[in-house]
Design a protein around this motif. Structure first.
Motif, short mmCIF file in Angstrom:
data_model
loop_
_atom_site.label_atom_id
_atom_site.label_comp_id
_atom_site.label_asym_id
_atom_site.label_seq_id
_atom_site.Cartn_x
_atom_site.Cartn_y
_atom_site.Cartn_z
N LEU A 216 -19.86 13.82 11.24
CA LEU A 216 -20.35 12.46 11.48
C LEU A 216 -20.71 11.75 10.19
O LEU A 216 -20.52 10.53 10.07
N SER A 217 -21.22 12.47 9.22
CA SER A 217 -21.54 11.87 7.93
C SER A 217 -20.27 11.37 7.25
O SER A 217 -20.22 10.24 6.74
N ILE A 218 -19.24 12.20 7.26
CA ILE A 218 -17.96 11.80 6.67
C ILE A 218 -17.36 10.64 7.47
O ILE A 218 -16.84 9.67 6.90
N ALA A 219 -17.44 10.72 8.80
CA ALA A 219 -16.91 9.65 9.66
C ALA A 219 -17.62 8.33 9.39
O ALA A 219 -16.99 7.26 9.41
N ASN A 220 -18.92 8.39 9.13
CA ASN A 220 -19.68 7.16 8.85
C ASN A 220 -19.16 6.50 7.57
O ASN A 220 -19.01 5.28 7.51
N ARG A 221 -18.86 7.29 6.57
CA ARG A 221 -18.33 6.74 5.32
C ARG A 221 -16.92 6.17 5.53
O ARG A 221 -16.59 5.11 5.03
N ILE A 222 -16.10 6.90 6.28
CA ILE A 222 -14.74 6.44 6.54
C ILE A 222 -14.75 5.14 7.34
O ILE A 222 -14.01 4.20 7.04
N THR A 223 -15.61 5.06 8.37
CA THR A 223 -15.66 3.83 9.17
C THR A 223 -16.18 2.67 8.33
O THR A 223 -15.77 1.52 8.55
N GLY A 224 -17.04 2.94 7.36
CA GLY A 224 -17.49 1.88 6.45
C GLY A 224 -16.33 1.31 5.64
O GLY A 224 -16.21 0.10 5.47
N VAL A 225 -15.47 2.18 5.16
CA VAL A 225 -14.30 1.74 4.40
C VAL A 225 -13.34 0.97 5.31
O VAL A 225 -12.81 -0.09 4.93
N ILE A 226 -13.13 1.47 6.52
CA ILE A 226 -12.26 0.79 7.48
C ILE A 226 -12.80 -0.61 7.79
O ILE A 226 -12.05 -1.58 7.86
N LEU A 227 -14.12 -0.72 7.96
CA LEU A 227 -14.72 -2.03 8.26
C LEU A 227 -14.58 -2.98 7.08
O LEU A 227 -14.44 -4.20 7.27
N SER A 228 -14.58 -2.45 5.87
CA SER A 228 -14.35 -3.30 4.69
C SER A 228 -12.93 -3.85 4.71
O SER A 228 -12.72 -5.04 4.41
N ALA A 229 -11.97 -3.01 5.06
CA ALA A 229 -10.58 -3.48 5.18
C ALA A 229 -10.46 -4.51 6.29
O ALA A 229 -9.74 -5.51 6.15
N PHE A 230 -11.17 -4.28 7.38
CA PHE A 230 -11.15 -5.24 8.49
C PHE A 230 -11.72 -6.58 8.06
O PHE A 230 -11.22 -7.63 8.47
N ALA A 231 -12.76 -6.55 7.23
CA ALA A 231 -13.35 -7.80 6.74
C ALA A 231 -12.32 -8.61 5.95
O ALA A 231 -12.25 -9.84 6.08
N VAL A 232 -11.50 -7.92 5.17
CA VAL A 232 -10.44 -8.61 4.42
C VAL A 232 -9.43 -9.22 5.39
O VAL A 232 -9.02 -10.39 5.23
#
Length: 133
Positions: free
Chosen positions: A26-42
């Motif tokens: 879950l810790s790793i998933a939280n970091r990955i989803t943060g990166v994915i959300l940054s791409a989504f923001a773009v």
């Protein structure tokens, strides 16, 4: 005397016997989803620029989002949003000093996973029911 690696024994047996735990996943998933959300923001900015640029650019972007690949990406973004949100709420609870018992840690971890799946399904279900998706 030869080194341990020369005799065929592993230098670090912990790597071979380690099993990922829910908390580390879950810790790793939280970091990955943060990166994915940054791409989504773009991509959201691209969508807004297309909307401001006129009907033709907006139509092109909408067609891309409406494609099968675009819908799969949107589903992934939706799940990432809810996973990151639920994980953040879990961390806020921890910040109050609660939920550190081993049983609570695993219960809240599974709650994050289940809630993320349910909220994603609910969002897409309502979207389809309303004719948006």
């Amino acid at each position: 005397m030869s080194s341990p690696g020369a005799r065929g024994r592993p230098l670090s047996p912990n790597i071979q016997i380690y099993r990922p735990q829910l908390t580390s996943v879950l810790s790793i998933a939280n970091r990955i989803t943060g990166v994915i959300l940054s791409a989504f923001a773009v991509l959201m900015v691209v969508w807004l620029i297309a909307a401001a640029s006129g009907p033709q650019p907006f139509s092109t972007v909408q067609r891309s989002i409406g494609s099968l690949f675009g819908q799969i990406l949107m589903l992934g973004f939706t799940f990432s949003f809810f996973m990151h949100l639920c994980g953040g709420i879990r961390h806020l609870i921890w910040d109050t000093g609660h939920g550190f018992e081993l049983r609570s840690i695993y219960a809240s971890g599974w709650a994050v996973v289940v809630a993320s799946i349910l909220l994603t399904a609910l969002t897409w279900g309502v979207s389809i029911w309303m004719g948006v998706g």
